[in-house]
Design an enzyme around this catalytic site. Structure first.
Site, PDB file in Angstrom:
ATOM      1  N   ASP A 212      -0.969  -3.883  10.163  1.00 41.38           N
ATOM      2  CA  ASP A 212      -2.326  -4.260   9.784  1.00 41.38           C
ATOM      3  C   ASP A 212      -3.240  -3.235  10.426  1.00 41.38           C
ATOM      4  O   ASP A 212      -3.134  -2.942  11.618  1.00 41.38           O
ATOM      5  CB  ASP A 212      -2.693  -5.684  10.220  1.00 41.38           C
ATOM      6  CG  ASP A 212      -3.895  -6.180   9.412  1.00 41.38           C
ATOM      7  OD1 ASP A 212      -3.792  -6.217   8.170  1.00 41.38           O
ATOM      8  OD2 ASP A 212      -4.952  -6.470  10.007  1.00 41.38           O
TER       9      ASP A 212
ATOM     10  N   ASN B  17       0.849  -1.195   0.000  1.00 38.60           N
ATOM     11  CA  ASN B  17       0.000   0.000   0.000  1.00 38.60           C
ATOM     12  C   ASN B  17       0.890   1.253   0.000  1.00 38.60           C
ATOM     13  O   ASN B  17       1.517   1.577   0.999  1.00 38.60           O
ATOM     14  CB  ASN B  17      -0.886  -0.045   1.258  1.00 38.60           C
ATOM     15  CG  ASN B  17      -1.846   1.127   1.342  1.00 38.60           C
ATOM     16  OD1 ASN B  17      -1.511   2.236   0.938  1.00 38.60           O
ATOM     17  ND2 ASN B  17      -3.015   0.875   1.879  1.00 38.60           N
TER      18      ASN B  17
HETATM   19  P1  ITT Z   1      -0.644  -4.179   3.106  1.00 35.69           P
HETATM   20  O1  ITT Z   1      -1.321  -5.339   3.778  1.00 35.69           O
HETATM   21  O2  ITT Z   1       0.098  -4.564   1.884  1.00 35.69           O
HETATM   22  O3  ITT Z   1       0.175  -3.355   4.063  1.00 35.69           O
HETATM   23  P2  ITT Z   1      -3.361  -3.193   2.750  1.00 35.69           P
HETATM   24  O4  ITT Z   1      -3.947  -1.898   2.256  1.00 35.69           O
HETATM   25  O5  ITT Z   1      -3.908  -4.482   2.201  1.00 35.69           O
HETATM   26  O6  ITT Z   1      -1.763  -3.135   2.558  1.00 35.69           O
HETATM   27  P3  ITT Z   1      -4.404  -3.799   5.389  1.00 35.69           P
HETATM   28  O7  ITT Z   1      -4.707  -5.226   5.128  1.00 35.69           O
HETATM   29  O8  ITT Z   1      -3.783  -3.420   6.711  1.00 35.69           O
HETATM   30  O9  ITT Z   1      -3.432  -3.169   4.321  1.00 35.69           O
HETATM   31  O10 ITT Z   1      -5.758  -2.975   5.200  1.00 35.69           O
HETATM   32  C1  ITT Z   1      -5.797  -1.646   5.560  1.00 35.69           C
HETATM   33  C2  ITT Z   1      -7.029  -0.995   4.953  1.00 35.69           C
HETATM   34  O11 ITT Z   1      -7.685  -0.235   5.981  1.00 35.69           O
HETATM   35  C3  ITT Z   1      -6.618   0.020   3.893  1.00 35.69           C
HETATM   36  O12 ITT Z   1      -6.545  -0.564   2.620  1.00 35.69           O
HETATM   37  C4  ITT Z   1      -7.723   1.063   4.016  1.00 35.69           C
HETATM   38  O13 ITT Z   1      -8.873   0.615   3.353  1.00 35.69           O
HETATM   39  C5  ITT Z   1      -7.999   1.062   5.532  1.00 35.69           C
HETATM   40  N1  ITT Z   1      -7.102   2.006   6.220  1.00 35.69           N
HETATM   41  C6  ITT Z   1      -6.092   1.694   7.081  1.00 35.69           C
HETATM   42  N2  ITT Z   1      -5.445   2.801   7.473  1.00 35.69           N
HETATM   43  C7  ITT Z   1      -6.045   3.826   6.854  1.00 35.69           C
HETATM   44  C8  ITT Z   1      -5.822   5.220   6.839  1.00 35.69           C
HETATM   45  O14 ITT Z   1      -4.819   5.768   7.493  1.00 35.69           O
HETATM   46  N3  ITT Z   1      -6.632   5.976   6.112  1.00 35.69           N
HETATM   47  C9  ITT Z   1      -7.635   5.433   5.400  1.00 35.69           C
HETATM   48  N4  ITT Z   1      -7.909   4.138   5.327  1.00 35.69           N
HETATM   49  C10 ITT Z   1      -7.115   3.321   6.060  1.00 35.69           C
END
Ligand code: ITT
Length: 193
Positions: free
Chosen positions: A70, A10
């Protein structure tokens, strides 16, 4: 200067983590061959389980300390959903836009719009768990998006302390208060950085 490897697909997260490097004697680098490695299956029931799983999956490929985050959004009126499913809330091929649309649909007509972002960061050396660090921030979900900054649910997440959404806040502002900023600062403090 301490080097920490980060395992994430991400770019929004990576951008935010790198901001920390401006204020501490730390270099945050994306794990070099991240895209070529088999993907980690994130099937844990909690943010903590998934963070540990991700860090241990990628840790052996790093030449030193590696961390993974996460994180997600917990909405009170939806019994904590989307939670660990935040990234894929609207199913296969989910995008930030489709997730935000679905969230607004599910909350349509709902008065209680309280929500929080939660972040767990797991730090490992190889497969050995060094620590887990936590951050959370409370907010209110608006009925329409505001702002184009940040990523994910940021344009819907109104932050009372700022009087605007995370999508309208500057990156520095968001990181100073966000779940991810808190967790990252806790990790750096534990490392004495
Ligand atoms: P990685 O696992 O590769 O790090 P990912 O986006 O799949 O990337 P997660 O499984 O931790 O990561 O999911 C996090 C999701 O939660 C992210 O895609 C957003 O939809 C939401 N999210 C987390 N932090 C956020 C933030 O600071 N602002 C907005 N949305 C957020």
């Amino acid at each position: 200067m301490t080097r920490l490897y980060c395992a994430t697909g991400n770019p929004g997260k990576l951008r935010e983590f790198r901001m920390a490097a401006d204020k501490a004697p730390v270099e945050i680098e994306l794990l070099a061959n991240y895209r070529q490695l088999p993907e980690c299956v994130e099937d844990g029931a909690t943010f903590e389980e998934n963070a540990i799983k991700k860090a241990r999956h990628y840790g052996p490929h790093a030449a030193g300390l590696l961390f993974a985050d996460d994180s997600g959004l917990e909405v009170d009126a939806l019994d904590g959903a989307p939670g660990v499913y935040s990234a894929r809330y609207s199913g296969a091929g989910a995008t930030d836009a489709s997730n935000n649309r679905l969230l607004l649909e599910r909350l349509s007509g709902t008065a209680n719009r309280a929500a929080r972002f939660v972040c767990k960061i797991a730090l490992v050396e190889g497969e050995r768990l060094v620590g887990v660090y936590h951050g959370a921030v409370e907010g209110v979900l608006l009925e329409e998006e505001r702002g184009t900054g940040g990523f994910g649910y940021d344009p819907l997440f109104w932050c009372p302390a700022f009087g605007c959404t995370f999508g309208e806040a500057t990156a520095e502002q968001k990181f100073s208060l966000s779940h991810r900023g808190q967790a990252l600062r806790a990790m750096l403090a534990a490392l004495g950085l």
